[in-house]
Scaffold this motif. Structure first.
Motif, PDB file in Angstrom:
ATOM      1  N   UNK A  98     -11.524 -33.592 -28.382  1.00  0.00           N
ATOM      2  CA  UNK A  98     -10.433 -34.517 -28.047  1.00  0.00           C
ATOM      3  C   UNK A  98     -10.536 -34.887 -26.559  1.00  0.00           C
ATOM      4  N   UNK A  99     -10.551 -36.197 -26.232  1.00  0.00           N
ATOM      5  CA  UNK A  99     -10.640 -36.584 -24.813  1.00  0.00           C
ATOM      6  C   UNK A  99      -9.479 -35.975 -24.016  1.00  0.00           C
ATOM      7  N   UNK A 100      -9.775 -35.422 -22.857  1.00  0.00           N
ATOM      8  CA  UNK A 100      -8.738 -34.818 -22.018  1.00  0.00           C
ATOM      9  C   UNK A 100      -8.630 -33.305 -22.174  1.00  0.00           C
ATOM     10  N   UNK A 101      -9.246 -32.763 -23.211  1.00  0.00           N
ATOM     11  CA  UNK A 101      -9.232 -31.295 -23.353  1.00  0.00           C
ATOM     12  C   UNK A 101     -10.330 -30.736 -22.450  1.00  0.00           C
ATOM     13  N   UNK A 102      -9.930 -29.910 -21.480  1.00  0.00           N
ATOM     14  CA  UNK A 102     -10.892 -29.378 -20.512  1.00  0.00           C
ATOM     15  C   UNK A 102     -11.744 -28.285 -21.137  1.00  0.00           C
ATOM     16  N   UNK A 103     -11.091 -27.445 -21.924  1.00  0.00           N
ATOM     17  CA  UNK A 103     -11.791 -26.363 -22.615  1.00  0.00           C
ATOM     18  C   UNK A 103     -10.833 -25.742 -23.609  1.00  0.00           C
ATOM     19  N   UNK A 104     -11.374 -24.936 -24.499  1.00  0.00           N
ATOM     20  CA  UNK A 104     -10.520 -24.217 -25.450  1.00  0.00           C
ATOM     21  C   UNK A 104     -10.771 -22.724 -25.298  1.00  0.00           C
ATOM     22  N   UNK A 105      -9.751 -21.948 -25.637  1.00  0.00           N
ATOM     23  CA  UNK A 105      -9.885 -20.490 -25.658  1.00  0.00           C
ATOM     24  C   UNK A 105      -9.371 -20.049 -27.022  1.00  0.00           C
ATOM     25  N   UNK A 106     -10.206 -19.369 -27.795  1.00  0.00           N
ATOM     26  CA  UNK A 106      -9.794 -18.974 -29.149  1.00  0.00           C
ATOM     27  C   UNK A 106      -9.780 -17.458 -29.282  1.00  0.00           C
ATOM     28  N   UNK A 107      -8.828 -16.959 -30.043  1.00  0.00           N
ATOM     29  CA  UNK A 107      -8.783 -15.518 -30.282  1.00  0.00           C
ATOM     30  C   UNK A 107      -7.841 -15.186 -31.419  1.00  0.00           C
ATOM     31  N   UNK A 108      -7.921 -13.932 -31.860  1.00  0.00           N
ATOM     32  CA  UNK A 108      -7.102 -13.476 -32.985  1.00  0.00           C
ATOM     33  C   UNK A 108      -5.804 -12.854 -32.464  1.00  0.00           C
ATOM     34  N   UNK A 109      -5.030 -12.327 -33.385  1.00  0.00           N
ATOM     35  CA  UNK A 109      -3.817 -11.615 -32.968  1.00  0.00           C
ATOM     36  C   UNK A 109      -4.223 -10.397 -32.148  1.00  0.00           C
ATOM     37  N   UNK A 110      -3.517 -10.160 -31.062  1.00  0.00           N
ATOM     38  CA  UNK A 110      -3.867  -9.056 -30.171  1.00  0.00           C
ATOM     39  C   UNK A 110      -2.935  -7.866 -30.333  1.00  0.00           C
ATOM     40  N   UNK A 111      -3.268  -6.794 -29.630  1.00  0.00           N
ATOM     41  CA  UNK A 111      -2.458  -5.571 -29.637  1.00  0.00           C
ATOM     42  C   UNK A 111      -1.435  -5.605 -28.507  1.00  0.00           C
ATOM     43  N   UNK A 112      -0.493  -4.693 -28.584  1.00  0.00           N
ATOM     44  CA  UNK A 112       0.539  -4.608 -27.563  1.00  0.00           C
ATOM     45  C   UNK A 112       0.019  -4.046 -26.251  1.00  0.00           C
ATOM     46  N   UNK A 113       0.867  -4.067 -25.235  1.00  0.00           N
ATOM     47  CA  UNK A 113       0.487  -3.572 -23.903  1.00  0.00           C
ATOM     48  C   UNK A 113       0.091  -2.102 -24.006  1.00  0.00           C
ATOM     49  N   UNK A 114      -0.939  -1.717 -23.241  1.00  0.00           N
ATOM     50  CA  UNK A 114      -1.419  -0.338 -23.318  1.00  0.00           C
ATOM     51  C   UNK A 114      -2.051   0.106 -21.996  1.00  0.00           C
TER      52      UNK A 114
END
Ligand code: DP6
Length: 321
Positions: A301-317
């Protein structure tokens, strides 16, 4: 008396926007969020008897001492632990700070987790949820992983994980449209909305229903019902923002271009929906099995600088020693 912790930002499916007229940074409405594995905040804390005030370094830059939220949070931690020492806090984000990517949520979740470890407070102490909330209303959600429900409960809030990362293989693709920090913080913006938007009352009136329905859809893993409701709740929040005086227009032209593209993808049968917080980035939520397809489409998509993809993460640890 030192420790370090990591936490991930979270993105709300049902949003928090507006506070109660009370002290303690109490949200006016509950919220439902996903913890994002792809983005990471790491915070180290060291209590030091030679300090007469708390020092915060964010991405290596010392922050103004008068930041009331940090001091309020640290004071609450000191009171809980029965300790009067001040600390140096060093926090690093591996993503743009203050640009609508929930850096304050992961920041305060990591801070509270690291401080609790350094002060010998049990990490499961429910009072840590309230202390994280003093820092940022969305921070308690980053204490937990997967999909997280934060609800108002009398004079306070309760927060719990309702789906673990293993229970639903969902991904979030973040389309970055600018790296610049936002001009109006969520904290200031939501207060202006409460005071001036004619839609704020409708936002409050319809919110509990959205939260209850969305929680049910998450428990049932009903992706398409959740998609429709999460987009609706997001646009309702942005309608409140845009009708605030002066207006809060967090979108950029490419934000809208990404929304349109996600609409086309869904019309073509790809399971994906959008959500946007107080910034121009778009978060596309999809089953992990189609995350590569969504990433490729949004990168184009024009204007998108970059994408970051990931899954559901864990809580703070806690990490390290
Ligand atoms: C648009 O938690 O950053 O991201 O409590 O004042 O620190 P404070 O606000 P904050 O607001 C988050 C607003 C939002 C929606 C959401 O995450 O629910």
């Amino acid at each position: 008396m030192r420790a370090a912790a990591v936490a991930h930002p979270n993105v709300a499916l049902i949003k928090y926007w507006g506070k109660r007229e009370a002290s303690g940074n109490l949200p006016a409405v509950g919220s439902l969020s996903m913890t994002l594995s792809a983005l990471v905040t790491e915070t180290a804390i060291e209590f030091d008897e030679s300090l007469d005030h708390d020092v915060l370094l964010l991405n290596g830059v010392e922050q103004p001492a008068e930041d009331g939220r940090l001091v309020a949070c640290m004071d609450a931690l000191r009171e809980l632990a029965g300790c009067d020492l001040h600390a140096t806090v060093e926090s690093e984000n591996d993503f743009p700070t203050g640009a609508g990517l929930a850096s304050s949520a992961s920041g305060y979740a990591a801070l509270v987790t690291a401080a609790a470890a350094a002060l010998g407070i049990d990490a499961r102490d429910p009072r840590l949820i309230d202390i994280a909330r003093i820092g940022s209303g969305s921070a308690p959600r980053s204490l937990f992983g997967g999909i997280v429900l934060l609800e108002n409960d009398g004079d306070g809030t309760v927060c719990e994980q309702i789906i673990t990362p293993e229970e639903w293989a969902l991904s979030v693709v973040v389309a970055i449209t600018t790296e610049a920090p936002k001009t109006v913080t969520s904290r200031d913006g939501m207060e202006q909305s409460r005071l001036t938007s004619p839609y704020y009352a409708a936002w409050l009136d319809t919110h509990a229903h959205d939260l209850c329905q969305a929680t049910g859809y998450v428990r049932d893993r009903d992706f398409f019902a959740l998609a429709e409701l999460a987009e609706h709740n997001c646009l309702k929040m942005h309608s409140v923002m845009m009708t605030t005086r002066p207006p809060l227009m967090y979108w950029s032209p490419s934000t809208l271009a990404v929304l349109r593209r996600i609409g086309e993808l869904r019309a073509d049968g790809l399971p994906v929906f959008f959500t946007i917080d107080a910034g121009p980035q778009v978060k596309a939520v999809c089953p992990t099995e189609v995350a590569d397809d969504v990433t490729a489409a949004l990168d184009a998509v024009p204007g998108v600088l970059r994408t970051i993809a990931g899954e559901l993460g864990y809580g703070a640890r806690v990490v390290g020693d």
